[in-house]
Scaffold this active site. Sequence first.
Site, PDB file in Angstrom:
ATOM      1  N   HIS A 246       0.871  -9.384   4.363  1.00 58.95           N
ATOM      2  CA  HIS A 246      -0.270  -8.560   4.135  1.00 58.95           C
ATOM      3  C   HIS A 246      -0.656  -8.447   2.732  1.00 58.95           C
ATOM      4  O   HIS A 246      -0.547  -7.741   2.040  1.00 58.95           O
ATOM      5  CB  HIS A 246       0.015  -7.200   4.725  1.00 58.95           C
TER       6      HIS A 246
ATOM      7  N   ASN B 106      -2.187 -10.665   8.161  1.00 63.79           N
ATOM      8  CA  ASN B 106      -3.117  -9.790   8.440  1.00 63.79           C
ATOM      9  C   ASN B 106      -4.438 -10.081   7.671  1.00 63.79           C
ATOM     10  O   ASN B 106      -4.221 -10.322   6.289  1.00 63.79           O
ATOM     11  CB  ASN B 106      -2.718  -8.316   7.537  1.00 63.79           C
ATOM     12  N   GLU B 107      -5.494 -10.387   8.233  1.00 64.84           N
ATOM     13  CA  GLU B 107      -6.915 -10.739   7.829  1.00 64.84           C
ATOM     14  C   GLU B 107      -6.817 -11.684   6.761  1.00 64.84           C
ATOM     15  O   GLU B 107      -6.929 -11.397   5.733  1.00 64.84           O
ATOM     16  CB  GLU B 107      -7.271  -9.324   7.188  1.00 64.84           C
TER      17      GLU B 107
ATOM     18  N   ASN C 203      -8.434  -6.022  13.810  1.00 63.63           N
ATOM     19  CA  ASN C 203      -8.571  -4.739  12.693  1.00 63.63           C
ATOM     20  C   ASN C 203     -10.272  -4.781  12.546  1.00 63.63           C
ATOM     21  O   ASN C 203     -10.816  -5.731  12.394  1.00 63.63           O
ATOM     22  CB  ASN C 203      -8.318  -5.014  11.214  1.00 63.63           C
TER      23      ASN C 203
ATOM     24  N   GLN D 104       0.746  -1.107   0.010  1.00 63.86           N
ATOM     25  CA  GLN D 104       0.062   0.000   0.016  1.00 63.86           C
ATOM     26  C   GLN D 104       0.988   1.411   0.038  1.00 63.86           C
ATOM     27  O   GLN D 104       0.348   2.348  -0.102  1.00 63.86           O
ATOM     28  CB  GLN D 104      -0.947   0.130   1.116  1.00 63.86           C
TER      29      GLN D 104
ATOM     30  N   GLU E  84      -5.392   1.748  -1.736  1.00 61.19           N
ATOM     31  CA  GLU E  84      -6.434   1.159  -1.153  1.00 61.19           C
ATOM     32  C   GLU E  84      -6.899  -0.164  -2.103  1.00 61.19           C
ATOM     33  O   GLU E  84      -8.055  -0.166  -2.179  1.00 61.19           O
ATOM     34  CB  GLU E  84      -7.611   2.032  -0.872  1.00 61.19           C
ATOM     35  N   TRP E  85      -5.987  -0.854  -2.475  1.00 59.79           N
ATOM     36  CA  TRP E  85      -6.262  -2.169  -3.077  1.00 59.79           C
ATOM     37  C   TRP E  85      -7.112  -1.884  -4.289  1.00 59.79           C
ATOM     38  O   TRP E  85      -6.914  -1.068  -4.986  1.00 59.79           O
ATOM     39  CB  TRP E  85      -6.875  -3.160  -1.933  1.00 59.79           C
TER      40      TRP E  85
ATOM     41  N   TYR F 105     -13.611  -1.925  11.565  1.00 57.15           N
ATOM     42  CA  TYR F 105     -13.655  -0.600  11.070  1.00 57.15           C
ATOM     43  C   TYR F 105     -15.149  -0.043  11.222  1.00 57.15           C
ATOM     44  O   TYR F 105     -15.583   1.088  11.346  1.00 57.15           O
ATOM     45  CB  TYR F 105     -13.617  -0.544   9.596  1.00 57.15           C
TER      46      TYR F 105
ATOM     47  N   GLU G 179      -5.639  -1.897  13.618  1.00 60.42           N
ATOM     48  CA  GLU G 179      -6.105  -1.140  12.509  1.00 60.42           C
ATOM     49  C   GLU G 179      -7.389  -0.766  12.956  1.00 60.42           C
ATOM     50  O   GLU G 179      -8.493  -1.670  13.409  1.00 60.42           O
ATOM     51  CB  GLU G 179      -6.183  -1.737  11.219  1.00 60.42           C
TER      52      GLU G 179
ATOM     53  N   ARG H 238       3.395   0.302  13.000  1.00 59.05           N
ATOM     54  CA  ARG H 238       2.882  -1.181  12.396  1.00 59.05           C
ATOM     55  C   ARG H 238       3.238  -1.052  10.957  1.00 59.05           C
ATOM     56  O   ARG H 238       2.419  -0.299  10.189  1.00 59.05           O
ATOM     57  CB  ARG H 238       1.505  -1.581  12.819  1.00 59.05           C
TER      58      ARG H 238
HETATM   59  C1  BGC Z   1      -6.631  -3.843   5.341  1.00 58.35           C
HETATM   60  C2  BGC Z   1      -6.141  -2.571   5.081  1.00 58.35           C
HETATM   61  C3  BGC Z   1      -7.007  -1.605   4.427  1.00 58.35           C
HETATM   62  C4  BGC Z   1      -8.111  -1.359   5.238  1.00 58.35           C
HETATM   63  C5  BGC Z   1      -9.119  -0.358   4.573  1.00 58.35           C
HETATM   64  C6  BGC Z   1      -7.949  -3.600   6.227  1.00 58.35           C
HETATM   65  O1  BGC Z   1      -8.938  -4.715   5.774  1.00 58.35           O
HETATM   66  O2  BGC Z   1      -5.846  -4.625   6.249  1.00 58.35           O
HETATM   67  O3  BGC Z   1      -4.760  -2.876   4.096  1.00 58.35           O
HETATM   68  O4  BGC Z   1      -6.521  -0.576   4.056  1.00 58.35           O
HETATM   69  O5  BGC Z   1      -8.931  -2.378   5.445  1.00 58.35           O
HETATM   70  O6  BGC Z   1      -9.838  -0.987   3.526  1.00 58.35           O
END
Ligand code: BGC
Length: 473
Positions: free
Chosen positions: A128, A174-175, A304, A21, A433-434, A306, A371, A82
């Site tokens: 990741h 990661n995830e 992580n 990223q 952002e992927w 959100y 995260e 991190r």
């Molecule tokens: C990921 C990050 C990503 C973030 C926001 C997470 O699932 O670990 O790499 O930037 O989401 O989309």
Amino acid sequence: MTITHTLPKGFLYGFATASAQIEGGGEESEKESGRGDSIWDAFCDQQGKIRDGSHVKKTCNHLEMFKEDIALMRSVGANAYRFSLSWPRIVPLGGKDDPVNQKGIDFYNNVIDECLKNGLTPFITLYHWDLPLELFKRYGGWLDKDKIVEDYTNYAELCFRAFGDRVKHWLTFNEPWCTAVLGHGFGQFAPGHKSNTEPWIVGHSQIVAHATAAKLYINKYKSEQGGTIGITLNGDWTEPFDDSPENIEAAQRKMDFAVGWFADPIYLGHYPESMVKALGDRLPKFTESDLKLLKGSSEFYGCNTYTTNTIKATRTDDEFAGYTTMDFDRPDGSLIGPESQLGWLRDVPWGFRKLLVYLYQRYKMPIYMTESGWAIKDESSLTVEEASTLLKIYLDDQGRIQYYKGYLQALKEAVEIDGVDVRSYFGFLDNFEWASGLIPRFGSVYVDYETFERTPKDSARSLMKFFKQNVPN
Ligand code: BGC
């Protein structure tokens, strides 16, 4: 007057990034660095896969600007950083018998040393999502459990040896859910497969690879190096739409399919019953020796998160949501939080607190929050020219400040009132952002993708100020 601090001494706070990223500074410098291609390079090469056509090879140029980035993190008050190591930067072809790229080792040595020089604790993710492309070509990557476990463990050991004298916090993955579901189920992420059988295999391989590498660290390196190792899982709180038994059961099933898929085997030693029942033979089985490896393989819970969803039992075909209906609505027609740049993300601080309590009660592990973050709606809709005159809009990021305020208050309450053991919190930088490319801006630091110039937004300072006030020196 005595100040009472809410969070424990040693609490880690700062920013989280991932190699793919942020590292890329352009085709030339990437080539020069000796990094091998990852599955994300190949994915970005395919037309239409990345929303704005951007490429992992050119993101934030952290490769050349890491010193500036670390100084910036320090200047806003962070005490930890991190970041992930790029497997193909270290072993360009990926395999256990393939050559090592000394430039890659040197780069991460420099990043680690620079962190320590600036008083930041390095917190490292081994994987990741940027799988060496060659391993995917050779045997399908995560689809071949035995081969990938060997290659991944070899790479992990190389990292423990090279960096473990200074790195005391390790994350194996990661995830893994995203690699399995977004990469092999929906095909939205590299390698772009759409399947209803592959995700369960890919998930299983990652669980066994995690356990194998983590146990190697625990048995062979931990006593001498004195670090700790675990895994980071994604998972958002699932709030039953109402208190009907079907919706309550559906919310738990969604949690099983998102979090329990990985956390139950790792911390409890088996897949969730609801998954075994629904997936039958498609869900691989653990051998006796896998189970032995799994026990005690993650020394903490890396989280992580959100957002929060409301869950209804109304049946859908979405296997990855446990056949539930996921939304943000409530019985009175209201929505549970304000909109962001991304359809899946709403600001719901009370859901974060509930999630922390749930994870702590179920898995009984200290939690590292690795995260969390917010992409303000329309933050990146301005052109670069407009942005430079209206930079203030980006810098005065009230929506993000609001999000962090709520989430940090929830964190405080989970620790202070609910007694949850939380040991870190990491926010985000603007970055690639992927599949969404450079469009969503999650960052507390603004990045100009033309010049690579960085400018901290107000949220960076307010985020770190909270920790300064709440963590004892
Ligand atoms: C990921 C990050 C990503 C973030 C926001 C997470 O699932 O670990 O790499 O930037 O989401 O989309």
